[in-house]
Design a protein around this motif. Structure first.
Motif, PDB file in Angstrom:
ATOM      1  N   ALA A 191     -14.569  -6.171  -7.726  1.00 17.73           N
ATOM      2  CA  ALA A 191     -14.665  -6.745  -9.071  1.00 17.73           C
ATOM      3  C   ALA A 191     -14.412  -5.691 -10.136  1.00 17.73           C
ATOM      4  N   ALA A 192     -14.856  -4.450  -9.873  1.00 14.78           N
ATOM      5  CA  ALA A 192     -14.687  -3.388 -10.864  1.00 14.78           C
ATOM      6  C   ALA A 192     -13.224  -2.965 -11.010  1.00 14.78           C
ATOM      7  N   GLU A 193     -12.405  -3.247  -9.992  1.00 16.72           N
ATOM      8  CA  GLU A 193     -10.999  -2.825 -10.028  1.00 16.72           C
ATOM      9  C   GLU A 193     -10.089  -3.884 -10.635  1.00 16.72           C
ATOM     10  N   VAL A 194     -10.575  -5.118 -10.752  1.00 17.44           N
ATOM     11  CA  VAL A 194      -9.757  -6.200 -11.303  1.00 17.44           C
ATOM     12  C   VAL A 194      -9.347  -5.852 -12.744  1.00 17.44           C
ATOM     13  N   GLY A 195      -8.069  -5.990 -13.032  1.00 15.74           N
ATOM     14  CA  GLY A 195      -7.546  -5.686 -14.364  1.00 15.74           C
ATOM     15  C   GLY A 195      -7.002  -4.286 -14.490  1.00 15.74           C
ATOM     16  N   HIS A 196      -7.310  -3.409 -13.533  1.00 14.32           N
ATOM     17  CA  HIS A 196      -6.819  -2.033 -13.569  1.00 14.32           C
ATOM     18  C   HIS A 196      -5.584  -1.897 -12.676  1.00 14.32           C
ATOM     19  N   PRO A 197      -4.789  -0.858 -12.874  1.00 16.93           N
ATOM     20  CA  PRO A 197      -3.595  -0.665 -12.035  1.00 16.93           C
ATOM     21  C   PRO A 197      -3.962  -0.168 -10.645  1.00 16.93           C
ATOM     22  N   LEU A 198      -3.067  -0.415  -9.713  1.00 18.85           N
ATOM     23  CA  LEU A 198      -3.283   0.044  -8.336  1.00 18.85           C
ATOM     24  C   LEU A 198      -3.429   1.562  -8.279  1.00 18.85           C
ATOM     25  N   ALA A 199      -2.729   2.254  -9.124  1.00 20.69           N
ATOM     26  CA  ALA A 199      -2.762   3.719  -9.100  1.00 20.69           C
ATOM     27  C   ALA A 199      -4.121   4.287  -9.498  1.00 20.69           C
ATOM     28  N   SER A 200      -4.990   3.465 -10.092  1.00 23.14           N
ATOM     29  CA  SER A 200      -6.275   3.989 -10.593  1.00 23.14           C
ATOM     30  C   SER A 200      -7.420   3.859  -9.593  1.00 23.14           C
ATOM     31  N   ILE A 201      -7.195   3.263  -8.441  1.00 21.16           N
ATOM     32  CA  ILE A 201      -8.301   3.100  -7.489  1.00 21.16           C
ATOM     33  C   ILE A 201      -8.789   4.474  -7.040  1.00 21.16           C
ATOM     34  N   GLY A 202     -10.087   4.569  -6.814  1.00 24.72           N
ATOM     35  CA  GLY A 202     -10.672   5.870  -6.489  1.00 24.72           C
ATOM     36  C   GLY A 202     -10.964   6.085  -5.021  1.00 24.72           C
ATOM     37  N   THR A 203     -10.694   5.093  -4.191  1.00 24.46           N
ATOM     38  CA  THR A 203     -11.027   5.223  -2.774  1.00 24.46           C
ATOM     39  C   THR A 203      -9.905   5.834  -1.947  1.00 24.46           C
ATOM     40  N   GLY A 204      -8.697   5.826  -2.485  1.00 22.37           N
ATOM     41  CA  GLY A 204      -7.563   6.359  -1.757  1.00 22.37           C
ATOM     42  C   GLY A 204      -6.301   6.257  -2.582  1.00 22.37           C
ATOM     43  N   LEU A 205      -5.185   6.429  -1.924  1.00 22.36           N
ATOM     44  CA  LEU A 205      -3.891   6.347  -2.589  1.00 22.36           C
ATOM     45  C   LEU A 205      -3.328   4.946  -2.346  1.00 22.36           C
ATOM     46  N   GLY A 206      -3.283   4.108  -3.396  1.00 23.71           N
ATOM     47  CA  GLY A 206      -2.816   2.742  -3.255  1.00 23.71           C
ATOM     48  C   GLY A 206      -1.323   2.685  -2.967  1.00 23.71           C
ATOM     49  N   MET A 207      -0.963   1.936  -1.922  1.00 19.67           N
ATOM     50  CA  MET A 207       0.436   1.838  -1.524  1.00 19.67           C
ATOM     51  C   MET A 207       1.025   0.453  -1.793  1.00 19.67           C
ATOM     52  N   ARG A 208       0.242  -0.594  -1.475  1.00 18.26           N
ATOM     53  CA  ARG A 208       0.727  -1.956  -1.630  1.00 18.26           C
ATOM     54  C   ARG A 208      -0.428  -2.865  -2.002  1.00 18.26           C
ATOM     55  N   ILE A 209      -0.050  -4.016  -2.581  1.00 12.70           N
ATOM     56  CA  ILE A 209      -1.016  -5.091  -2.733  1.00 12.70           C
ATOM     57  C   ILE A 209      -0.391  -6.370  -2.177  1.00 12.70           C
ATOM     58  N   TYR A 210      -1.236  -7.201  -1.580  1.00  7.07           N
ATOM     59  CA  TYR A 210      -0.802  -8.499  -1.074  1.00  7.07           C
ATOM     60  C   TYR A 210      -1.500  -9.561  -1.914  1.00  7.07           C
ATOM     61  N   ARG A 211      -0.698 -10.347  -2.597  1.00  8.42           N
ATOM     62  CA  ARG A 211      -1.220 -11.378  -3.490  1.00  8.42           C
ATOM     63  C   ARG A 211      -0.699 -12.725  -2.982  1.00  8.42           C
ATOM     64  N   GLY A 212      -1.591 -13.439  -2.288  1.00  5.75           N
ATOM     65  CA  GLY A 212      -1.153 -14.665  -1.647  1.00  5.75           C
ATOM     66  C   GLY A 212      -0.185 -14.341  -0.529  1.00  5.75           C
ATOM     67  N   ASP A 213       1.001 -14.937  -0.576  1.00  5.73           N
ATOM     68  CA  ASP A 213       2.009 -14.666   0.440  1.00  5.73           C
ATOM     69  C   ASP A 213       3.062 -13.685  -0.061  1.00  5.73           C
ATOM     70  N   ARG A 214       2.756 -12.980  -1.173  1.00  6.56           N
ATOM     71  CA  ARG A 214       3.691 -12.008  -1.720  1.00  6.56           C
ATOM     72  C   ARG A 214       3.163 -10.589  -1.574  1.00  6.56           C
ATOM     73  N   MET A 215       4.100  -9.631  -1.478  1.00 12.66           N
ATOM     74  CA  MET A 215       3.740  -8.235  -1.330  1.00 12.66           C
ATOM     75  C   MET A 215       4.398  -7.427  -2.448  1.00 12.66           C
ATOM     76  N   PHE A 216       3.626  -6.518  -3.046  1.00 13.39           N
ATOM     77  CA  PHE A 216       4.149  -5.683  -4.127  1.00 13.39           C
ATOM     78  C   PHE A 216       3.837  -4.217  -3.835  1.00 13.39           C
ATOM     79  N   GLY A 217       4.857  -3.362  -4.060  1.00  6.81           N
ATOM     80  CA  GLY A 217       4.672  -1.932  -3.899  1.00  6.81           C
ATOM     81  C   GLY A 217       4.047  -1.314  -5.138  1.00  6.81           C
ATOM     82  N   PHE A 218       3.587  -0.072  -4.997  1.00  7.68           N
ATOM     83  CA  PHE A 218       2.883   0.585  -6.103  1.00  7.68           C
ATOM     84  C   PHE A 218       3.777   0.797  -7.321  1.00  7.68           C
TER      85      PHE A 218
END
Length: 348
Positions: free
Chosen positions: A293-320
């Motif tokens: 919930a805390a990450e919603v609205g922020h960019p993938l590059a800002s996550i603090g747990t690791g290096l974000g590579m991809r997101i899967y949104r429904g049946d779609r995939m997006f790169g960083f």
């Protein structure tokens, strides 16, 4: 089914089909018991002069049969007794061991044909009740064995990994690694239902033959519509068939090896890094998780747990690098690269 043994798991055998038919095993035990009794009967009749009947003083064949059966099954009633040293020594050193063997045969038969089946049925139902959020591995060949070992190395509990195979030697190897095993045909509904596939976290199919693996995927998908299924196929032509059968992930070992080989031609460290991601002892690992919930609205590059590579949104995939990765949404699945020590198994 049985549960494997590790330093904290005791072996638990729930079902192992005997290679000998039940009727033949029972017949052999009966013949052995009657054979031992026959030996005692023959010697008692041959040495009947060493016996004394305290009732009428005469020893008939019926008296010998009676004395032999009473002596083999009990210690006797005293109405017929051995009176010579030869008869007493025979009863001491031959009939007494025969009595013990006959009792062991009868007790073993009762255990195998009655108590064992009831006991193992109860133990199997007990394990089945506790199978929740587990991983089912259909096939314990080269790929299946490596998958099980990797799961255990990554921290999975042996009770959470259930191996299905028809080969006793493969099941024994899986049990020795610490997995729970069941002997059966994974293409059959009854086998997959026995491992509670509908409550599984994931299914791994590595049957060794593409046609068998695809049939297992079809059966598993019908019984567990929402469970992720990963399958190993050897032929590239069968990858599409495996996906049509319901596989979530299709892995071709030859194709993956080709990726490593091709990557090595573009730089000496590319293949090394790809292997580092896949290996248990590597420094980094790929990790998949839900967005918080805390990450919603922020960019993938800002996550603090690791290096974000991809997101899967429904049946779609997006790169960083794509615009959609600039703002995370509720329900997104994040694939990130994390240090190996910080990757944990999914919560049960």
């Amino acid at each position: 089914m049985r549960r494997g043994s590790t330093s904290h798991h005791r072996p638990l055998s729930l079902h192992r089909k005997s290679r000998t038919p039940a009727w033949l095993s029972l017949l052999w035990r009966m013949l052995l018991a009657f054979g031992l009794i026959g030996i005692a009967l023959a010697v008692h009749w041959f040495w009947r002069d060493g016996l004394r009947d305290n009732v009428d003083g005469a020893i008939s064949f019926l008296d010998v049969i009676y004395f032999t059966m009473i002596t083999v099954t009990t210690v006797g009633y005293g109405d017929i007794i051995p009176v010579t040293n030869q008869a007493r020594m025979f009863d001491t050193f031959v009939v007494t061991p025969i009595r013990l063997f006959v009792w062991l045969i009868f007790l073993g038969t009762a255990y195998d044909f009655l108590l064992k089946r009831v006991w193992e049925k109860w133990r199997m139902s007990t394990i089945q009740r506790h199978l929740h959020n587990h991983i089912v591995v259909a096939g314990y060949g080269t790929s299946g064995a490596e998958a099980v070992c990797e799961l255990l190395r990554r921290g999975a509990d042996g009770s959470d990994v259930v191996v299905i195979d028809e080969r006793p030697a493969a099941l024994q190897a899986a049990a020795d690694c610490g997995a729970t095993v069941i002997e059966g045909d994974a293409t059959r509904n009854a086998t997959l239902e026995a491992v509670q596939i509908g409550r599984a976290r994931a299914v791994i199919v590595a049957a060794g033959r593409d046609d068998t693996s695809i049939l297992i995927v079809l059966t598993a998908r019908r019984l567990a519509p929402g469970v992720p299924i990963s399958v190993v196929v050897r032929s590239e032509d069968n990858e599409a068939l495996a996906r049509q059968a319901g596989a979530t992930t299709v892995i071709n070992p030859a194709s993956f090896a080709g990726l490593l080989l091709a990557g090595s031609t573009h730089g000496p460290h590319i293949a090394d890094y790809m292997a580092d991601l896949a290996a248990t002892d590597g420094r980094v690992a790929l990790h998949e998780r839900m967005v918080t919930a805390a990450e919603v609205g922020h960019p993938l590059a800002s996550i603090g747990t690791g290096l974000g590579m991809r997101i899967y949104r429904g049946d779609r995939m997006f790169g960083f690098w794509e615009i959609e990765a600039g703002r995370l949404e509720a329900g997104d699945l994040i694939v990130e690269v994390v240090p190996r020590g910080e990757m944990a198994m999914p919560a049960r």
